[in-house]
Structure formats: structure tokens, C-alpha cells
Design a protein around this motif. Structure first.
Motif, PDB file in Angstrom:
ATOM      1  N   ARG A  75     -62.903 -35.628  19.674  1.00  5.89           N
ATOM      2  CA  ARG A  75     -64.150 -35.633  18.895  1.00  5.89           C
ATOM      3  C   ARG A  75     -65.226 -36.457  19.585  1.00  5.89           C
ATOM      4  O   ARG A  75     -66.393 -36.076  19.615  1.00  5.89           O
ATOM      5  N   LYS A  76     -64.823 -37.602  20.124  1.00  8.18           N
ATOM      6  CA  LYS A  76     -65.780 -38.502  20.780  1.00  8.18           C
ATOM      7  C   LYS A  76     -66.494 -37.809  21.937  1.00  8.18           C
ATOM      8  O   LYS A  76     -67.730 -37.841  22.031  1.00  8.18           O
ATOM      9  N   TYR A  77     -65.724 -37.157  22.811  1.00  5.62           N
ATOM     10  CA  TYR A  77     -66.335 -36.547  23.986  1.00  5.62           C
ATOM     11  C   TYR A  77     -66.975 -35.203  23.680  1.00  5.62           C
ATOM     12  O   TYR A  77     -67.886 -34.777  24.401  1.00  5.62           O
ATOM     13  N   ARG A  79     -68.701 -34.837  20.916  1.00  6.13           N
ATOM     14  CA  ARG A  79     -70.004 -35.300  20.427  1.00  6.13           C
ATOM     15  C   ARG A  79     -70.932 -35.655  21.584  1.00  6.13           C
ATOM     16  O   ARG A  79     -72.132 -35.334  21.560  1.00  6.13           O
ATOM     17  N   LEU A  80     -70.373 -36.324  22.590  1.00  6.04           N
ATOM     18  CA  LEU A  80     -71.182 -36.678  23.761  1.00  6.04           C
ATOM     19  C   LEU A  80     -71.703 -35.427  24.466  1.00  6.04           C
ATOM     20  O   LEU A  80     -72.851 -35.378  24.906  1.00  6.04           O
ATOM     21  N   GLU A 135     -59.245 -38.284  18.041  1.00 11.54           N
ATOM     22  CA  GLU A 135     -60.403 -39.177  18.120  1.00 11.54           C
ATOM     23  C   GLU A 135     -61.107 -39.052  19.468  1.00 11.54           C
ATOM     24  O   GLU A 135     -62.338 -38.990  19.529  1.00 11.54           O
ATOM     25  N   LEU A 136     -60.328 -39.015  20.549  1.00 11.98           N
ATOM     26  CA  LEU A 136     -60.923 -38.882  21.877  1.00 11.98           C
ATOM     27  C   LEU A 136     -61.610 -37.532  22.039  1.00 11.98           C
ATOM     28  O   LEU A 136     -62.699 -37.437  22.604  1.00 11.98           O
ATOM     29  N   HIS A 144     -66.006 -45.278  30.763  1.00 14.79           N
ATOM     30  CA  HIS A 144     -65.308 -45.900  29.639  1.00 14.79           C
ATOM     31  C   HIS A 144     -63.954 -46.465  30.068  1.00 14.79           C
ATOM     32  O   HIS A 144     -63.542 -47.525  29.598  1.00 14.79           O
TER      33      HIS A 144
END
Length: 234
Positions: free
Chosen positions: A80-82, A84-85, A77-78, A224
Motif C-alpha cells: 500500500r505504501k509504495y 500510494r507513492l 502495508e509495504l 528507505h
């Protein structure tokens, strides 16, 4: 009145997570919340159930791999999150108005390729610039972004921060990769206009990518972390 988890039992849940090799505090918080909710749900059906029996029943639901699947899932999840950013940051340079800067840089490189006889020297100079830029970043700039956490606490989010920066090791190999590529082609000059245009585009895009990877994403991770766990920062 329904039974609820006490502060003492919450501490026991944190210790239970540590006993089962969950050392990252941000994952511990998530698991403790999940376990506490599961135990309280059992108490609604059976108020006389002991805390330890309820915990045992809740833990069984995680299956044979226990909490390890939660850590793997959280890491994904982390990541993918970063990612995407990072891609959002890169795409901003190919949208108005930042695309003007990207276009000018790409065109400037393309024209430089037209002027200089040997393409290899421009590519190697660029690769060397990237190499020394990344090297300088790790020695002089990285410490400004580095997360400082109180002793005794570890966070998966801080590990993600380290992984983001270690991913730039490939940049240190760029000069060698570039040189080997020209050796394989057995030439020092590229005359094809479309190849030179594509090369110019790639070099500018790589510069944007590295800037996002080295500056933008680490800054976001730090922001974050401070938003969620400011009390653990030094």
C-alpha cells in the motif's frame, strides 16, 4: 526496580523468531520489540516470572498462525505504501506545471494518429519501444538500483523491491497484446476521434506509469532501506 530485557535475552528473542520461520530481519526487529515489551509488562505484575515463561505467554497471543499473520500484514502495508507513492508520482504529471508536458505529449500523439493512415503501426511501434525499453532497463539500469545486502540477512523491504520490478513483465507482452487487439477489431485503422484521443491519453499515462514503476519507486525503496538499515548495505 522493574526488570528489563537484557542484550543476551534480546539475542534469544531474535533466535526465537528465526526458529519460528521469520527470516526477514526487518520483521524480526518488529517482533522482538513487541515480545520484549510484552514480557516486561508481565514482569511489572509478576517480577519472579521467568524469561522463558514470559516469552511463552507472549507468543500465545499471536494465535494459531503464530508470526505468519504479521508477515502478511507487513507485506500489505509495504504494498500500500509504495502504491500510494506511485499514484502520487503519476498524479503529479496531471497537475501544474508537469501537466504541460503530459498535455503536449498527448496532443502530439493524437496529431500523429491523424497524419498516419494505419493506426496499428503507431501502436505497435510504441509497444515495441516499451518492450525494448524495459528489456534494456533490466539489463543495463536495474543494477544501479539493486539493493546490495551483506550475506546472511534478508529483508522484506528488499523483496518488495524485487516485486516492484517483476511487475513489469506485462510490458514485455504489450506488442502481442496490441497486435491481438487489432486482429479482434479486424481493422488496422481507427477513425473515431474520441477513441484516438483516449488512446493517446492512455499511451502517455502508461509511459508515466512505467517510468514511475521502473525508476521512482525503486529509488524510494532504496532510500528507505538505507535510512533504516544502512549498516546492512554493501
Amino acid at each position: 526496580m522493574n526488570r528489563t530485557i537484557t542484550n543476551e535475552q534480546t539475542d534469544q528473542l531474535f533466535q526465537f523468531c528465526r526458529d519460528h520461520y521469520v527470516n526477514h530481519y526487518d520483521i524480526q526487529v518488529e517482533l522482538v520489540d513487541h515480545l520484549a515489551s510484552a514480557i516486561e509488562e508481565q514482569w511489572e505484575q509478576n517480577p519472579d516470572l521467568s524469561f522463558h515463561e514470559g516469552l511463552k505467554n507472549s507468543f500465545k497471543k499471536f494465535g494459531i498462525y503464530g508470526f505468519s499473520k504479521i508477515k502478511v500484514q507487513k507485506e500489505k502495508e509495504l504494498r500500500r505504501k509504495y502504491n500510494r507513492l506511485l499514484w502520487h508520482f503519476i498524479l503529479e504529471y496531471y497537475r501544474w506545471p508537469k501537466v504541460i508536458t503530459t498535455f503536449v505529449c498527448t496532443l502530439g500523439l493524437f496529431l500523429l494518429f491523424q497524419v498516419v493512415d494505419q493506426t496499428i503501426w503507431i501502436v505497435l511501434s510504441y509497444a515495441a519501444l516499451v518492450f525494448f525499453g524495459v528489456l534494456g532497463y533490466h539489463f543495463f539500469v536495474f543494477k544501479k538500483f539493486k539493493l546490495k545486502i551483506i550475506p546472511g540477512k534478508t529483508f522484506l523491504l528488499s523483496e518488495q523491491f524485487e516485486k516492484v520490478n517483476s511487475a513489469n513483465v506485462i510490458a514485455s507482452q504489450l506488442p502481442n497484446i496490441s497486435y491481438q487487439a487489432f486482429n479482434m477489431m479486424e481493422t488496422k485503422t481507427v477513425d473515431n476521434t474520441w477513441i484516438l484521443l483516449a488512446l493517446s491519453f492512455f499511451m502517455v499515462a502508461l509511459a508515466v506509469l512505467l517510468y514511475g514503476q521502473l525508476f521512482y519507486v525503486p529509488q524510494k525503496i532504496k532510500e528507505h532501506f538505507l535510512e533504516q538499515y544502512a549498516e546492512f548495505a554493501l
